[in-house]
Design an enzyme around this catalytic site. Structure first.
Site, mmCIF file in Angstrom:
data_model
loop_
_atom_site.group_PDB
_atom_site.id
_atom_site.type_symbol
_atom_site.label_atom_id
_atom_site.label_comp_id
_atom_site.label_asym_id
_atom_site.label_seq_id
_atom_site.Cartn_x
_atom_site.Cartn_y
_atom_site.Cartn_z
ATOM 1 N N GLY A 13 39.580 40.047 22.792
ATOM 2 C CA GLY A 13 40.007 39.943 24.107
ATOM 3 C C GLY A 13 39.558 41.244 25.186
ATOM 4 C CB SER A 19 40.692 43.967 28.956
ATOM 5 O OG SER A 19 39.808 43.221 29.485
ATOM 6 C CB ILE A 20 46.164 43.045 28.118
ATOM 7 C CG1 ILE A 20 46.867 42.850 29.720
ATOM 8 C CG2 ILE A 20 47.249 43.313 27.118
ATOM 9 C CD1 ILE A 20 47.651 41.695 29.550
ATOM 10 C CG ASP A 64 32.927 30.682 22.152
ATOM 11 O OD1 ASP A 64 33.956 30.460 22.263
ATOM 12 O OD2 ASP A 64 32.074 30.082 22.977
ATOM 13 C CB VAL A 65 38.221 32.238 19.651
ATOM 14 C CG1 VAL A 65 38.095 33.772 19.407
ATOM 15 C CG2 VAL A 65 38.612 31.963 21.131
ATOM 16 C CB ILE A 92 41.593 35.024 23.696
ATOM 17 C CG1 ILE A 92 40.821 36.246 23.112
ATOM 18 C CG2 ILE A 92 40.797 34.031 24.248
ATOM 19 C CD1 ILE A 92 39.943 35.846 21.892
ATOM 20 C CE1 TYR A 155 49.362 31.994 33.666
ATOM 21 C CE2 TYR A 155 50.878 31.023 32.592
ATOM 22 C CZ TYR A 155 49.739 31.872 32.713
ATOM 23 O OH TYR A 155 49.641 32.597 31.732
ATOM 24 C CE LYS A 162 48.878 33.078 28.099
ATOM 25 N NZ LYS A 162 48.063 33.507 27.165
ATOM 26 C CB ILE A 191 48.442 43.569 34.068
ATOM 27 C CG1 ILE A 191 49.891 43.771 33.427
ATOM 28 C CG2 ILE A 191 47.555 44.438 34.242
ATOM 29 C CD1 ILE A 191 49.574 43.939 32.062
ATOM 30 C CG LEU A 194 37.252 39.052 34.267
ATOM 31 C CD1 LEU A 194 36.654 39.902 35.654
ATOM 32 C CD2 LEU A 194 36.371 39.418 33.195
#
Ligand code: NAD
Length: 262
Positions: A13, A19-20, A64-65, A92, A155, A162, A191, A194
Site C-alpha cells: 500500500g 501513504s499510511i 495488483d492484489v 489498501i 464514505y 470497512k 489523514i 492520495l
C-alpha cells in the site's frame, strides 16, 4: 532493545511519502525490522523505489492484489529471498469516485464488487498467502476507518467495505489464532493521503475532526506506524481480532459539534 528486531515485514500500500503504509514502514524499520514493500502498479514505481532506498529496502515488488497470479508470484519471491514472514501489513483500499458522491443507495453492482474485492477480499488473499511463511508469533494488520460503524457522509460503499473488513479481521483471527498468528485492524482518524483525496469534501471532514476530537490533534502516518509497531510486537502478544482506534478519541463522541458552541 528494538521492538521488532529480527522480524521480516511485508507491507502493501505504499503509493507515495504521504501513504499510511510508508509511515508504518519507517517506524517498523526504526524498530529493527527488515522491510519488504509492494506497490500496486508500474506508474508508482518511480515514487516507491526512492522511498525504499532511503531506508535500505531492496525487496520492492509490484502486485495488483486483485490478481491471484500476481499474489502467488510475489509470495514465491518473498519465500525465496526471506524464507519466513513475521508481519503482514495491508494498507489498501479503492472505490470508484462516482460511488463516493451522492447516496450509498445508488452504488452500482460493479462499483460494490470492485470496492469489496480491492479493499476487503485482498486481505483474506494476502493472509492465506502469508500463512505458510508465518510461525507462531506472526501478526497481520489492516487499516480501517470509523465509517464502518457509523454513517459518514459520502464514505458510502467504502463504509460498507470497512465493516466487512473488520468482520474479516475477526474471522481470520479465529482461524489463525490456534497457530499463534494474530490479526488486528487499526482504525485511523482522517489523514491527507492520495486515497483520502478521493473522498469528496475530505478537507471539511478533516477541519471538523480537528475542532471536536477530544485531543484536538490531527493524526499522522507516524501515529499509525507507532501503533502498528506496538500491535505487531510481542508487547501485544495476547491481542487479536481487535479494531484499535488511533483517532484522538473522536469515536467516543456522541455529539460532534464544538463544545464551546453549546
Ligand atoms: P494511499 O492512497 O496512500 O494508499 C492506498 C493504497 O492502496 C495505494 O498505495 C494504492 O496503490 C493501493 N491500492 C489500490 N488498489 C490496489 C490494488 N488493486 N492492488 C494493490 N494496491 C492497491 O492512502 P492511505 O490513506 O494511506 O490508505 C491506506 C489505507 O488506510 C486504506 O485502507 C485506507 O482506507 C485506510 N485509511 C485511510 C484513512 C485516511 O484518512 N487517509 C483513514 C482510515 C483508514
Amino acid at each position: 532493545m528494538s521492538l521488532l528486531n529480527g522480524k521480516n515485514v511485508l507491507i502493501f500500500g505504499v503509493a507515495n511519502d504521504h501513504s499510511i503504509a510508508w509511515g508504518i514502514a519507517k517506524e517498523m524499520h526504526n524498530e529493527g525490522a527488515t522491510i519488504a514493500l509492494s506497490y500496486a502498479a508500474e506508474i508508482l514505481e518511480r515514487r516507491v523505489k526512492p522511498l525504499a532506498e532511503s531506508i535500505g529496502v531492496t525487496f520492492v515488488e509490484e502486485c495488483d492484489v486483485t490478481s491471484d497470479d500476481q499474489i502467488d508470484q510475489l509470495f514465491a519471491k518473498m519465500e525465496k529471498e526471506f524464507g519466513t514472514l513475521d508481519i503482514l501489513v495491508h494498507a489498501i483500499a479503492f472505490a470508484n469516485r462516482e460511488d463516493l458522491l451522492g447516496r450509498y443507495l445508488d452504488t452500482s453492482r460493479e462499483g460494490f464488487r470492485l470496492a469489496m474485492d480491492v479493499s476487503v477480499y485482498s486481505f483474506t488473499a494476502l493472509a492465506r498467502a502469508s500463512r505458510p511463511l508465518m510461525k507462531p508469533g506472526g501478526s497481520m494488520v489492516t487499516m480501517t476507518y470509523y465509517g464502518s460503524q457509523k454513517v459518514i457522509p459520502r464514505y458510502n460503499v467504502m463504509g460498507v467495505a470497512k465493516a466487512a473488513l473488520e468482520a474479516t479481521v475477526r474471522y481470520l483471527a479465529a482461524d489463525l489464532g490456534p497457530e499463534g498468528i494474530r490479526v488486528n485492524a487499526l482504525s485511523a482518524g482522517p489523514i491527507r493521503t492520495l486515497a483520502a483525496a478521493g473522498i469528496p469534501k475530505f478537507k471539511q471532514l478533516h477541519r471538523e475532526f480537528m475542532q471536536v476530537a477530544p485531543l484536538r490533534e490531527g493524526i499522522t502516518p507516524k501515529d499509525i506506524g507507532d501503533a502498528a509497531v506496538w500491535i505487531s510486537s510481542d508487547k501485544a502478544s495476547k491481542i487479536t481480532g481487535e479494531v484499535l482506534f488511533i483517532d484522538s478519541g473522536y469515536n467516543i463522541l456522541g455529539l460532534t459539534v464544538p463544545t464551546d458552541s453549546l
